[in-house]
Design an enzyme around this catalytic site. Sequence first.
Site, PDB file in Angstrom:
ATOM      1  CD  GLU A 186      -0.878 -24.000 -31.648  1.00 19.28           C
ATOM      2  OE1 GLU A 186      -0.190 -24.285 -30.642  1.00 19.28           O
ATOM      3  OE2 GLU A 186      -1.415 -22.904 -31.806  1.00 19.28           O
TER       4      GLU A 186
ATOM      5  NE  ARG B 289       9.449 -25.707 -24.091  1.00 18.21           N
ATOM      6  CZ  ARG B 289       8.477 -25.646 -24.983  1.00 18.21           C
ATOM      7  NH1 ARG B 289       7.289 -26.144 -24.711  1.00 18.21           N
ATOM      8  NH2 ARG B 289       8.669 -25.076 -26.156  1.00 18.21           N
TER       9      ARG B 289
ATOM     10  CE  LYS C 121       5.347 -24.058 -32.894  1.00 21.15           C
ATOM     11  NZ  LYS C 121       3.971 -24.453 -32.892  1.00 21.15           N
TER      12      LYS C 121
HETATM   13  P1  ATP Z   1       6.766 -23.273 -29.097  1.00 26.44           P
HETATM   14  O1  ATP Z   1       6.906 -23.227 -27.613  1.00 26.44           O
HETATM   15  O2  ATP Z   1       8.054 -23.233 -29.835  1.00 26.44           O
HETATM   16  O3  ATP Z   1       5.793 -22.273 -29.631  1.00 26.44           O
HETATM   17  P2  ATP Z   1       4.772 -25.301 -29.035  1.00 26.44           P
HETATM   18  O4  ATP Z   1       4.885 -26.180 -27.876  1.00 26.44           O
HETATM   19  O5  ATP Z   1       3.733 -24.245 -28.993  1.00 26.44           O
HETATM   20  O6  ATP Z   1       6.199 -24.716 -29.403  1.00 26.44           O
HETATM   21  P3  ATP Z   1       3.502 -27.231 -30.704  1.00 26.44           P
HETATM   22  O7  ATP Z   1       3.358 -27.218 -32.164  1.00 26.44           O
HETATM   23  O8  ATP Z   1       2.311 -27.093 -29.868  1.00 26.44           O
HETATM   24  O9  ATP Z   1       4.564 -26.118 -30.361  1.00 26.44           O
HETATM   25  O10 ATP Z   1       4.332 -28.506 -30.263  1.00 26.44           O
HETATM   26  C1  ATP Z   1       4.114 -29.807 -30.729  1.00 26.44           C
HETATM   27  C2  ATP Z   1       4.724 -30.788 -29.752  1.00 26.44           C
HETATM   28  O11 ATP Z   1       6.115 -30.544 -29.588  1.00 26.44           O
HETATM   29  C3  ATP Z   1       4.101 -30.655 -28.370  1.00 26.44           C
HETATM   30  O12 ATP Z   1       3.797 -31.950 -27.887  1.00 26.44           O
HETATM   31  C4  ATP Z   1       5.173 -30.009 -27.554  1.00 26.44           C
HETATM   32  O13 ATP Z   1       5.096 -30.408 -26.221  1.00 26.44           O
HETATM   33  C5  ATP Z   1       6.455 -30.489 -28.232  1.00 26.44           C
HETATM   34  N1  ATP Z   1       7.540 -29.544 -28.002  1.00 26.44           N
HETATM   35  C6  ATP Z   1       7.557 -28.235 -28.308  1.00 26.44           C
HETATM   36  N2  ATP Z   1       8.704 -27.656 -27.901  1.00 26.44           N
HETATM   37  C7  ATP Z   1       9.443 -28.642 -27.317  1.00 26.44           C
HETATM   38  C8  ATP Z   1      10.731 -28.684 -26.685  1.00 26.44           C
HETATM   39  N3  ATP Z   1      11.494 -27.599 -26.579  1.00 26.44           N
HETATM   40  N4  ATP Z   1      11.170 -29.868 -26.207  1.00 26.44           N
HETATM   41  C9  ATP Z   1      10.412 -30.980 -26.331  1.00 26.44           C
HETATM   42  N5  ATP Z   1       9.201 -31.003 -26.908  1.00 26.44           N
HETATM   43  C10 ATP Z   1       8.708 -29.852 -27.393  1.00 26.44           C
HETATM   44 MG    MG Z   2       1.684 -25.290 -28.367  1.00 27.60          MG
END
Ligand code: ATP
Ligand code: MG
Length: 573
Positions: free
Chosen positions: A44, A270, A280
């Site tokens: 995102e 994760r 984030k």
């Molecule tokens: P955050 O929790 O930091 O806000 P998010 O999951 O909202 O992160 P996205 O941009 O939606 O951020 O994530 C893009 C991809 O990265 C998704 O497929 C998500 O599952 C993966 N991802 C995010 N954080 C992790 C993590 N800590 N470990 C593994 N994969 C991750």
């Molecule tokens: Mg997300």
Amino acid sequence: MVDSTDTANDDTENKKPSNFLRQIIDKDLADSTVQSIVTRFPPEPNGHLHIGHAKAICLNFGLAQDYQGQCHLRFDDTNPEKESNEFIKAITDDISWLGFQWHGDIRYASNYFDQLHEFANQLIEKGLAYVCDLSAEEARNYRGTLTEPGTNSPYRERSVEENASLFAKMTAGDFDEGACVLRAKIDMAAPNVNLRDPIIYRIRKVTHHQTGDKWCVYPTYDFTHGQSDAIEGITHSICTLEFEDHKPLYNWFLEHLPVPSQPRQFEFSRLNVNYTVTSKRKLKQLVDDAVVDGWDDPRMPTISGMRRRGYAPESIRSFCTATGVTRVNGIVDMAMLEFAVREHHNLHAPRVMVVINPLKVVITNYPDEQVESLDAPNHPQNESMGVRKVPFSKTFYIDREDFREEANKKFKRLVIGKKVRLRNAYVVKADSVVKDEHGEITEVHVSYDAGTLGQDPSDGVKPKGVIQWVSADKGVPITVRLYDRLFDQESPEKALDSDSGENDFMSCVNPDSFSELTHCIAEPSLLEASPEQVFQFEREGYFVSDRFDYRAGQPVFNKTIGLRDSWPKQEQS
Ligand code: ATP
Ligand code: MG
């Protein structure tokens, strides 16, 4: 792409252990469920990528590489108010720097807004979606709880014609934000709350960074993700475990819409790392509150922060591989990441001599005007990295920590009356000190043994210690930024505020995580460093020439990591 000329570190990186996803893919290929794999990384664009995202990147791009498939980069851009082109640029830079190339063009979920809108109309036609006028709060009350079923919305039985006409009006901008939403008509009593008539379209009167003012209705993440996967022919849609509860919804849309392919979703746990935060929202707070100097502050666990800190992409990739792919949530020790950083630089970083806290030393029996040009190997175990010239003169600097007037035998450095080896140079013996009016030592006077260049002293007494030094005449002042872990507590995500009971990760910030020194002295060869070049400052650690604060002939160095781990080991839970 992964540089195949890179040696030992990539050997460990390429030893990819099997995991449950590989087993699934092996089986799918063996029984022709798929002919080849297509994965995607779907960020995102609402912030910068962190170490957790690096794991998802390595996994998705890595699988595509290993199975000669494709990996798409698709921005999941359904929340225009939080997103921007600045984040898109930063994210694509991060992925490229990590060493991966997406297949084809950069994709955006917003590329499919026309198709998604058409899909929404098709659900309406089938009697599977309705426009609902409940306010957000009312809708919450109708939704039920984890233990109680929800209640049908009073708008649930609107006719197909009415819904089609209302959705057209929503799309035309006839209603205010929040006036109504389009919901899928599934089951308000479903045990999985995600199936209780989820919202699929909402009104947002904002300009979108890709589609401009074309739309004032935007699809939700849940209505977008699976269909985008299907449009792109994604075979294995890999996400983190929190999406497991969304899978029935993901599949429901694929089942009820005329999608061009049937992707399948798989979840893994994760990546969490101790001594840092991977959210984030929390990282943004650190930036907004000026605890750090931007998203790419070298202490940040962002990809751009780690880059600026001097972590090699190879280290991040081998760390991500080493953490494995499982469905069990756990916390990985930061020391494991730091180990991967040291392992790479130990093999590849040229050695140089820098004195961080200079103390002047004068060789009383060395000719006043003489300057010798001594040979110093760039790497003790790798001759192919060559030899450089280091100037040696009567006056030089050593680190304050490497001298004591008196010390016991454990102190294997310079002590009055004792000998020490100067790295790549002579053996010297300390004779006396000069002090200022505060009693602070300002100079050490030593004598040198001219026969000890590359040879043991003739009396056969080998000094125990070796220390680094820099010629006072020829050395150059440099700025060095010392960085340490941003948090000094193991679990900042678990720290609680005693009054509110809320998470208070800010209270765990390490007050000593940054300092800047402007009086360090380096051997002259360091002035030729290019931005982002990493060196081992002998006996001090690894340092990188800052990629931004750089002027030709005047590099600034960031401490990447010390030579040894000085933090306590992770507690076994
Ligand atoms: P955050 O929790 O930091 O806000 P998010 O999951 O909202 O992160 P996205 O941009 O939606 O951020 O994530 C893009 C991809 O990265 C998704 O497929 C998500 O599952 C993966 N991802 C995010 N954080 C992790 C993590 N800590 N470990 C593994 N994969 C991750
Ligand atoms: Mg997300």
